[in-house]
Design a protein around this motif. Structure first.
Motif, PDB file in Angstrom:
ATOM      1  N   PRO A 170      12.924  44.142  66.953  1.00  0.00           N
ATOM      2  CA  PRO A 170      12.074  43.064  67.497  1.00  0.00           C
ATOM      3  C   PRO A 170      12.672  41.672  67.240  1.00  0.00           C
ATOM      4  O   PRO A 170      12.535  40.773  68.079  1.00  0.00           O
ATOM      5  N   MET A 171      13.342  41.505  66.101  1.00  0.00           N
ATOM      6  CA  MET A 171      13.935  40.196  65.809  1.00  0.00           C
ATOM      7  C   MET A 171      15.051  39.882  66.821  1.00  0.00           C
ATOM      8  O   MET A 171      15.129  38.765  67.341  1.00  0.00           O
ATOM      9  N   PHE A 172      15.911  40.848  67.115  1.00  0.00           N
ATOM     10  CA  PHE A 172      16.982  40.622  68.093  1.00  0.00           C
ATOM     11  C   PHE A 172      16.409  40.386  69.485  1.00  0.00           C
ATOM     12  O   PHE A 172      16.926  39.552  70.248  1.00  0.00           O
ATOM     13  N   ASP A 173      15.350  41.076  69.840  1.00  0.00           N
ATOM     14  CA  ASP A 173      14.691  40.842  71.127  1.00  0.00           C
ATOM     15  C   ASP A 173      14.139  39.420  71.195  1.00  0.00           C
ATOM     16  O   ASP A 173      14.256  38.741  72.224  1.00  0.00           O
ATOM     17  N   TYR A 174      13.552  38.971  70.103  1.00  0.00           N
ATOM     18  CA  TYR A 174      13.007  37.617  70.063  1.00  0.00           C
ATOM     19  C   TYR A 174      14.123  36.578  70.189  1.00  0.00           C
ATOM     20  O   TYR A 174      13.997  35.604  70.935  1.00  0.00           O
ATOM     21  N   VAL A 175      15.228  36.794  69.485  1.00  0.00           N
ATOM     22  CA  VAL A 175      16.366  35.860  69.552  1.00  0.00           C
ATOM     23  C   VAL A 175      16.935  35.854  70.961  1.00  0.00           C
ATOM     24  O   VAL A 175      17.307  34.806  71.502  1.00  0.00           O
ATOM     25  N   ARG A 176      17.036  37.020  71.601  1.00  0.00           N
ATOM     26  CA  ARG A 176      17.568  37.112  72.975  1.00  0.00           C
ATOM     27  C   ARG A 176      16.661  36.370  73.934  1.00  0.00           C
ATOM     28  O   ARG A 176      17.130  35.677  74.837  1.00  0.00           O
ATOM     29  N   GLN A 177      15.355  36.463  73.746  1.00  0.00           N
ATOM     30  CA  GLN A 177      14.425  35.749  74.615  1.00  0.00           C
ATOM     31  C   GLN A 177      14.521  34.254  74.403  1.00  0.00           C
ATOM     32  O   GLN A 177      14.411  33.483  75.364  1.00  0.00           O
ATOM     33  N   LEU A 178      14.758  33.805  73.179  1.00  0.00           N
ATOM     34  CA  LEU A 178      14.938  32.374  72.911  1.00  0.00           C
ATOM     35  C   LEU A 178      16.213  31.861  73.553  1.00  0.00           C
ATOM     36  O   LEU A 178      16.266  30.724  74.031  1.00  0.00           O
ATOM     37  N   GLY A 179      17.244  32.677  73.549  1.00  0.00           N
ATOM     38  CA  GLY A 179      18.531  32.271  74.140  1.00  0.00           C
ATOM     39  C   GLY A 179      18.474  32.174  75.646  1.00  0.00           C
ATOM     40  O   GLY A 179      19.235  31.442  76.255  1.00  0.00           O
ATOM     41  N   MET A 180      17.566  32.861  76.290  1.00  0.00           N
ATOM     42  CA  MET A 180      17.459  32.823  77.748  1.00  0.00           C
ATOM     43  C   MET A 180      16.697  31.609  78.214  1.00  0.00           C
ATOM     44  O   MET A 180      16.796  31.227  79.374  1.00  0.00           O
ATOM     45  N   ARG A 181      16.008  30.937  77.399  1.00  0.00           N
ATOM     46  CA  ARG A 181      15.195  29.777  77.810  1.00  0.00           C
ATOM     47  C   ARG A 181      15.999  28.553  77.883  1.00  0.00           C
ATOM     48  O   ARG A 181      16.868  28.042  77.688  1.00  0.00           O
TER      49      ARG A 181
END
Length: 181
Positions: A170-181
């Protein structure tokens, strides 16, 4: 490797339960459990030999000593065998005949008791049988420790891996979502 070990452990427990049901042994007794069951049987036989040696040394009649020993047995199967040995002794059977009829001890140990009975030192021979059984128990516990420790370490490692995975994904998913913004 970890998943295979856990599947193997579950399969071992299931096979033990199936065998216990086929043999008619109660699950609550613990005698059916692989590794643990044989250790418990060895400990029970050591206790039986020690109890018999003590009672015979105190000059208790053989059938009464076997009845007392049966009352002190832990498992129902062993208790019923020793009770049958007591009834055999009450009908005039000797110590070795009763032990042979009960099939509790191995033939090599029966030979030791037979020799002791012939020389008038049956209690000492039963003490030797108890000592041998305790030594077998100690060796069995050592072997068990050799097997159980790596299995426990694998289980702990699997638990740590599961917690780490549950946290990191979940942490990597959250970081990936932050990077897409």
């Amino acid at each position: 490797l970890v998943i295979g070990s856990l599947v193997g452990l579950v399969a071992l427990i299931v096979v033990g339960l199936i065998i216990a049901r086929k043999r008619g042994r109660g699950v609550g007794s613990g005698w059916w459990i692989p590794i643990v069951g044989p250790l418990r049987r060895t400990a029970a036989r050591a206790s039986l030999a020690s109890t018999l040696a003590l009672l015979l040394r105190r000059r208790m009649p053989l059938h009464a000593a076997l009845e007392e020993a049966a009352a002190s047995c832990e498992g129902e199967e062993l208790r019923s065998r020793v009770a049958a040995m007591a009834s055999h002794a009450e009908q005039g059977g000797s110590l070795i005949d009763s032990l042979d009829q009960g099939a509790v001890f191995e033939p090599s140990l029966l030979w030791l008791v037979e020799t002791g009975e012939q020389t008038g030192s049956a209690a000492d021979a039963l003490d030797d049988v108890a000592r041998i059984q305790r030594e077998r128990l100690a060796r069995g516990l050592d072997r068990c420790a050799v097997l159980v420790r790596p299995a426990f370490e694998l289980a702990v490692g699997a638990a740590v891996l599961a917690f780490a995975y549950a946290f990191l994904v979940p942490m990597f998913d959250y970081v990936r979502q932050l990077g897409m913004r």
